[in-house]
Design a protein around this motif. Structure first.
Motif, mmCIF file in Angstrom:
data_model
loop_
_atom_site.group_PDB
_atom_site.id
_atom_site.type_symbol
_atom_site.label_atom_id
_atom_site.label_comp_id
_atom_site.label_asym_id
_atom_site.label_seq_id
_atom_site.Cartn_x
_atom_site.Cartn_y
_atom_site.Cartn_z
ATOM 1 N N VAL A 28 25.198 -41.868 119.817
ATOM 2 C CA VAL A 28 23.908 -41.259 119.509
ATOM 3 C C VAL A 28 23.954 -40.582 118.144
ATOM 4 O O VAL A 28 24.875 -39.809 117.851
ATOM 5 C CB VAL A 28 23.506 -40.221 120.584
ATOM 6 N N GLY A 29 22.947 -40.855 117.321
ATOM 7 C CA GLY A 29 22.824 -40.224 116.017
ATOM 8 C C GLY A 29 21.663 -39.239 116.015
ATOM 9 O O GLY A 29 20.681 -39.413 116.749
ATOM 10 N N PHE A 30 21.797 -38.205 115.201
ATOM 11 C CA PHE A 30 20.739 -37.212 115.051
ATOM 12 C C PHE A 30 20.483 -36.999 113.566
ATOM 13 O O PHE A 30 21.385 -36.609 112.822
ATOM 14 C CB PHE A 30 21.135 -35.883 115.705
ATOM 15 N N PHE A 31 19.261 -37.275 113.147
ATOM 16 C CA PHE A 31 18.855 -37.059 111.768
ATOM 17 C C PHE A 31 18.009 -35.792 111.746
ATOM 18 O O PHE A 31 16.896 -35.770 112.243
ATOM 19 C CB PHE A 31 18.066 -38.264 111.268
ATOM 20 N N GLY A 32 18.585 -34.735 111.190
ATOM 21 C CA GLY A 32 17.972 -33.420 111.243
ATOM 22 C C GLY A 32 18.800 -32.520 112.138
ATOM 23 O O GLY A 32 19.321 -32.961 113.171
ATOM 24 N N CYS A 33 18.960 -31.265 111.729
ATOM 25 C CA CYS A 33 19.763 -30.334 112.535
ATOM 26 C C CYS A 33 19.033 -29.000 112.660
ATOM 27 O O CYS A 33 19.641 -27.933 112.525
ATOM 28 C CB CYS A 33 21.145 -30.151 111.920
ATOM 29 N N GLY A 34 17.728 -29.078 112.915
ATOM 30 C CA GLY A 34 16.940 -27.885 113.185
ATOM 31 C C GLY A 34 16.888 -27.605 114.670
ATOM 32 O O GLY A 34 17.639 -28.189 115.465
ATOM 33 N N ALA A 35 15.981 -26.723 115.068
ATOM 34 C CA ALA A 35 15.913 -26.272 116.458
ATOM 35 C C ALA A 35 15.698 -27.418 117.438
ATOM 36 O O ALA A 35 16.310 -27.437 118.521
ATOM 37 C CB ALA A 35 14.798 -25.242 116.599
ATOM 38 N N ALA A 36 14.843 -28.382 117.103
ATOM 39 C CA ALA A 36 14.527 -29.464 118.038
ATOM 40 C C ALA A 36 15.754 -30.324 118.330
ATOM 41 O O ALA A 36 16.079 -30.593 119.492
ATOM 42 C CB ALA A 36 13.392 -30.321 117.489
ATOM 43 N N ASN A 37 16.445 -30.758 117.281
ATOM 44 C CA ASN A 37 17.608 -31.604 117.504
ATOM 45 C C ASN A 37 18.782 -30.821 118.086
ATOM 46 O O ASN A 37 19.540 -31.358 118.890
ATOM 47 C CB ASN A 37 18.035 -32.302 116.208
ATOM 48 N N GLY A 54 29.085 -38.613 104.428
ATOM 49 C CA GLY A 54 28.086 -39.462 103.776
ATOM 50 C C GLY A 54 26.679 -38.989 104.062
ATOM 51 O O GLY A 54 26.462 -37.901 104.615
ATOM 52 N N GLY A 55 25.713 -39.803 103.701
ATOM 53 C CA GLY A 55 24.312 -39.462 103.853
ATOM 54 C C GLY A 55 23.788 -39.757 105.242
ATOM 55 O O GLY A 55 24.528 -40.217 106.129
ATOM 56 N N PRO A 56 22.489 -39.514 105.470
ATOM 57 C CA PRO A 56 21.898 -39.694 106.803
ATOM 58 C C PRO A 56 21.966 -41.120 107.319
ATOM 59 O O PRO A 56 21.907 -41.336 108.533
ATOM 60 C CB PRO A 56 20.451 -39.234 106.611
ATOM 61 N N GLU A 57 22.095 -42.080 106.419
ATOM 62 C CA GLU A 57 22.175 -43.470 106.876
ATOM 63 C C GLU A 57 23.374 -43.696 107.800
ATOM 64 O O GLU A 57 23.370 -44.609 108.638
ATOM 65 C CB GLU A 57 22.253 -44.424 105.678
ATOM 66 N N LYS A 58 24.391 -42.842 107.683
ATOM 67 C CA LYS A 58 25.602 -43.003 108.490
ATOM 68 C C LYS A 58 25.325 -42.831 109.988
ATOM 69 O O LYS A 58 26.005 -43.439 110.815
ATOM 70 C CB LYS A 58 26.658 -41.994 108.046
ATOM 71 N N VAL A 59 24.367 -41.979 110.353
ATOM 72 C CA VAL A 59 24.123 -41.727 111.779
ATOM 73 C C VAL A 59 23.480 -42.929 112.457
ATOM 74 O O VAL A 59 23.446 -42.999 113.695
ATOM 75 C CB VAL A 59 23.274 -40.458 112.008
ATOM 76 N N PHE A 60 22.988 -43.872 111.679
ATOM 77 C CA PHE A 60 22.351 -45.060 112.236
ATOM 78 C C PHE A 60 23.350 -46.186 112.488
ATOM 79 O O PHE A 60 23.091 -47.071 113.303
ATOM 80 C CB PHE A 60 21.246 -45.563 111.297
ATOM 81 N N GLU A 61 24.465 -46.171 111.799
ATOM 82 C CA GLU A 61 25.408 -47.280 111.851
ATOM 83 C C GLU A 61 26.040 -47.413 113.236
ATOM 84 O O GLU A 61 26.775 -46.544 113.680
ATOM 85 C CB GLU A 61 26.483 -47.108 110.786
#
Length: 262
Positions: free
Chosen positions: A17-26, A81-88
């Motif tokens: 599982v990947g998470f893009f964003g690390c605010g309250a919701a995620n 790396g950048g956010p694209e990594k959480v999708f791989e």
């Protein structure tokens, strides 16, 4: 998530599982999914500065204590790396970032695994248009929008969670109570006809709320944090009566002009 797992045939303990964003919701989503069975070792999180990992020096500041904890709990490979990594290779990605479109790139979604689930929940415009995400390879796509299939909105769950909590006079709201509510939403969708375009009920399907409230109440009793006990059938009936009374009261107050309609 539960409906998506049923459709794809995947097990919660196995998925990446990947998470893009690390605010309250995620952050809350991460905590609850771990409680539900997602392995922290299979989680990758990215904030505005990239993937969280233990060697991120910018996380040493005390105000980033939650991010620092998550960096130590997840990503054992130390991926950077950048956010694209959480999708791989991810089976599911949750996005709670900024309104799009084009915040999430199609080429990122294309790097997800087969039968991937994407939750692009920024409002008023999701991080990527649902049709673009599907063209890129995602099997299941959900957003925060009511005019797209699979709206993910806290209004679907929090009134019923509170109703179930209050009906048994619970002393606390636990992750397990929220998980019980999520499972019930999925079960209600199955009764109607679950599909890739219908993961959970919509907000106007009000019969769902007493069912969710009862599930929350039952879980509360099981956990020993309820002051009152009752059967599931009694909890459903209690929730139905109280929700109906509240709705009728609201209509009367609006009719008398004590509450103004928008």
């Amino acid at each position: 998530m539960y409906s998506g797992l049923k459709i794809t045939g995947k097990r919660i303990e196995d998925i990446k599982v990947g998470f893009f964003g690390c605010g309250a919701a995620n952050v809350a989503t991460i905590r609850i999914l771990i409680s539900a069975g997602v392995d922290p070792k299979n989680i990758l999180i990215a904030d505005s500065r990239g993937v969280l990992h233990p060697d991120r020096m910018d996380l040493e500041d005390v105000k980033y204590d939650v991010k620092r904890h998550l960096a130590q709990l997840t990503n054992p490979q130390g991926i950077s790396g950048g956010p694209e990594k959480v999708f791989e290779g991810a089976d599911a990605v949750f996005c709670y970032t900024k309104p799009g479109p084009d915040v999430v790139k199609e080429e990122w979604v294309a790097k997800m695994t087969k039968d991937a689930m994407l939750f692009a929940c920024a409002n008023p415009v999701p991080e990527i248009w649902p049709w673009e995400a599907k063209e890129a390879g995602a099997r299941i796509v959900a957003t925060g929008r009511s005019d797209f299939p699979n709206q993910i909105n806290n209004s679907l769950i929090f009134p019923a969670v509170f109703r179930g909590t209050l009906d048994v006079r619970a002393s606390v709201i636990t992750d397990e109570m929220c998980i019980a509510a999520a499972k019930t939403l999925s079960e209600c969708a199955e009764k109607i006809g679950m599909s890739e375009e219908y993961l959970i009920p919509t907000m106007d399907q009000t019969w769902v709320y007493p069912e969710v409230a009862a599930s929350v109440g039952v879980k509360t009793i099981e956990q020993g944090v309820a002051k009152l006990t009752a059967s599931r059938d009694d909890l459903v009936k209690m929730a139905e009566e109280r929700i109906k009374a509240a709705q009728e009261t609201t209509k009367l107050l609006m009719k008398e002009g004590l509450i103004k309609s928008l």
